[in-house]
Design a protein around this motif. Sequence first.
Motif, PDB file in Angstrom:
ATOM      1  N   ALA A   1       2.505   5.697 -11.744  1.00 21.22           N
ATOM      2  CA  ALA A   1       1.959   4.388 -11.651  1.00 21.22           C
ATOM      3  C   ALA A   1       1.491   3.959 -10.106  1.00 21.22           C
ATOM      4  CB  ALA A   1       2.877   3.038 -12.011  1.00 21.22           C
ATOM      5  N   TYR A   2       2.305   4.529  -9.202  1.00 15.60           N
ATOM      6  CA  TYR A   2       1.914   4.314  -7.885  1.00 15.60           C
ATOM      7  C   TYR A   2       0.546   5.375  -7.552  1.00 15.60           C
ATOM      8  CZ  TYR A   2       1.892   4.852  -2.730  1.00 15.60           C
ATOM      9  OH  TYR A   2       1.401   4.580  -1.538  1.00 15.60           O
ATOM     10  N   VAL A   3       0.653   6.484  -8.036  1.00 15.71           N
ATOM     11  CA  VAL A   3      -0.563   7.300  -7.882  1.00 15.71           C
ATOM     12  C   VAL A   3      -1.998   6.826  -8.434  1.00 15.71           C
ATOM     13  CG1 VAL A   3      -1.549   9.468  -8.090  1.00 15.71           C
ATOM     14  CG2 VAL A   3       1.025   9.307  -7.708  1.00 15.71           C
ATOM     15  N   ILE A   4      -1.654   5.935  -9.614  1.00 18.03           N
ATOM     16  CA  ILE A   4      -2.772   5.787 -10.491  1.00 18.03           C
ATOM     17  C   ILE A   4      -3.307   4.349  -9.668  1.00 18.03           C
ATOM     18  CG2 ILE A   4      -3.315   4.427 -12.334  1.00 18.03           C
ATOM     19  CD1 ILE A   4      -1.604   6.134 -13.878  1.00 18.03           C
ATOM     20  N   PHE A   5      -2.346   3.523  -8.993  1.00 20.43           N
ATOM     21  CA  PHE A   5      -2.730   2.282  -8.084  1.00 20.43           C
ATOM     22  C   PHE A   5      -3.712   3.046  -6.869  1.00 20.43           C
ATOM     23  CE2 PHE A   5      -1.377   0.387  -4.249  1.00 20.43           C
ATOM     24  CZ  PHE A   5      -2.006  -0.980  -4.443  1.00 20.43           C
TER      25      PHE A   5
ATOM     26  N   TYR B   1       0.895  -0.937   0.122  1.00 19.06           N
ATOM     27  CA  TYR B   1       0.074  -0.069  -0.045  1.00 19.06           C
ATOM     28  C   TYR B   1       0.770   1.017   0.026  1.00 19.06           C
ATOM     29  CZ  TYR B   1      -4.237   2.589   1.123  1.00 19.06           C
ATOM     30  OH  TYR B   1      -5.396   3.460   1.236  1.00 19.06           O
ATOM     31  N   PHE B   2       2.278   1.368   0.304  1.00 21.47           N
ATOM     32  CA  PHE B   2       3.175   2.263   0.565  1.00 21.47           C
ATOM     33  C   PHE B   2       4.038   2.238  -0.627  1.00 21.47           C
ATOM     34  CE2 PHE B   2       1.467   0.887   4.589  1.00 21.47           C
ATOM     35  CZ  PHE B   2       1.186   2.062   5.227  1.00 21.47           C
TER      36      PHE B   2
ATOM     37  N   VAL C   1      11.273  12.032   1.735  1.00 18.32           N
ATOM     38  CA  VAL C   1       9.670  12.167   2.132  1.00 18.32           C
ATOM     39  C   VAL C   1       9.614  11.754   3.616  1.00 18.32           C
ATOM     40  CG1 VAL C   1       7.526  11.780   1.713  1.00 18.32           C
ATOM     41  CG2 VAL C   1       8.986  12.711  -0.186  1.00 18.32           C
ATOM     42  N   PHE C   2      10.200  10.460   3.705  1.00 23.50           N
ATOM     43  CA  PHE C   2      10.090   9.756   5.233  1.00 23.50           C
ATOM     44  C   PHE C   2      10.923  10.541   6.118  1.00 23.50           C
ATOM     45  CE2 PHE C   2      11.440   6.484   8.241  1.00 23.50           C
ATOM     46  CZ  PHE C   2      10.005   6.043   8.546  1.00 23.50           C
ATOM     47  N   TRP C   3      12.136  10.808   5.996  1.00 24.69           N
ATOM     48  CA  TRP C   3      12.886  11.510   7.219  1.00 24.69           C
ATOM     49  C   TRP C   3      12.736  12.664   7.284  1.00 24.69           C
ATOM     50  CZ3 TRP C   3      14.459   7.980  10.451  1.00 24.69           C
ATOM     51  CH2 TRP C   3      14.959   6.770  10.120  1.00 24.69           C
TER      52      TRP C   3
ATOM     53  N   TYR D   1      -0.404   8.518   2.765  1.00 27.16           N
ATOM     54  CA  TYR D   1       0.347   9.798   2.506  1.00 27.16           C
ATOM     55  C   TYR D   1      -0.411  10.839   2.539  1.00 27.16           C
ATOM     56  CZ  TYR D   1       3.958   6.628   1.294  1.00 27.16           C
ATOM     57  OH  TYR D   1       4.913   5.523   1.244  1.00 27.16           O
ATOM     58  N   PRO D   2      -0.758  11.833   3.580  1.00 21.72           N
ATOM     59  CA  PRO D   2      -1.612  12.987   3.560  1.00 21.72           C
ATOM     60  C   PRO D   2      -1.770  13.843   2.254  1.00 21.72           C
ATOM     61  CG  PRO D   2      -0.836  12.668   5.518  1.00 21.72           C
ATOM     62  CD  PRO D   2      -0.038  11.812   4.751  1.00 21.72           C
TER      63      PRO D   2
END
Length: 321
Positions: free
Chosen positions: A252-256, A90-91, A196-198, A270-271
């Motif tokens: 591709a991730y955003v479309i998913f 999912y991430f 983005v994570f850190w 991710y907000p």
Amino acid sequence: MSDSEEDEGFRYWFRWQVPICALMLLVSATTALMHITKTKPGPLSYNHLWIPSWRNLNPLWLLAYRALAFLCLVRIHFDSITLDGAFSFYFYTQWTFTLVMVYFALGTIVSAHGCWQLLKKPPLENGEMDEFLRRGLEDSMSTNSNGYKEKEIKGSIMLQNRYVAEEFNQIAGFWGYLMQITYQTSAGAVILTDIVFWGVIVPFLSISRFKLNMLMGCMHTLNAVFLLLDTALNNLPFPWFRFAYFVLWSCAYVIFQWIIHACGFTWWPYPFLELNTPWAPLWYFSLAVVHFPCYGLYSLIVKAKIMILPRLFPHSFLKSY
């Protein structure tokens, strides 16, 4: 069905933010595809895939490193799936981590094949090949003073140079180009994921359902560490045009995410991907723009390697592209 559930379902996709964000996504993906189809990349030498950039480093060491990195990534990947199951995909982090793992799998296979060829018939490295042919020409010229003989020997050496160069610079096939694409896509995705994570999620978006643990820390650290160490050892080129594959990977991730939310999911990992805020178009535009510095940063690392290491190690570093 309650009004809130309906709002998160059918009505959610009729907000004014949705078509604007969809247009940005469509433009990004279309531009990347057009760039890939129109760009004619230069030939990729097969030996760049498995011969290290260090002259005295046996390719077996690069093979051993890639195999070790792959096994470590597989173990972390297994722990992540064991803990969260399919939900881990999912991430974006899991997508990127899997891509890096695929790169090291391909790198291990290609390195093993190259080392097997080396054991069968050791190829000459670029610098050694040139030195060998240069010395052969000088020796032949010094022992023959006749002008006609000199031209004949020079022609023979040049012909030999062409044949040896053709044998050395074999063009990479499908798997070689796939490895190169995976490498450069992973490079941009790893920088984006870890920044983005850190830089955003950990300090600003810590919520009750998010708790930093050792597994998360490893996934958002070792992916970059393993890839940077491979970059320090490998001899792969890093052309800018493959930036388009990085863009397609994120699209591709955003479309998913959009598809699974259209099917009923209501929670966004991710907000800044949420569409029910007036800031959504700005967030999506910022995410599109941030791909440039992320990919550019890794490109600068590769260029620094090519420019600095030959000066620090002029007799050890092999610059061949």
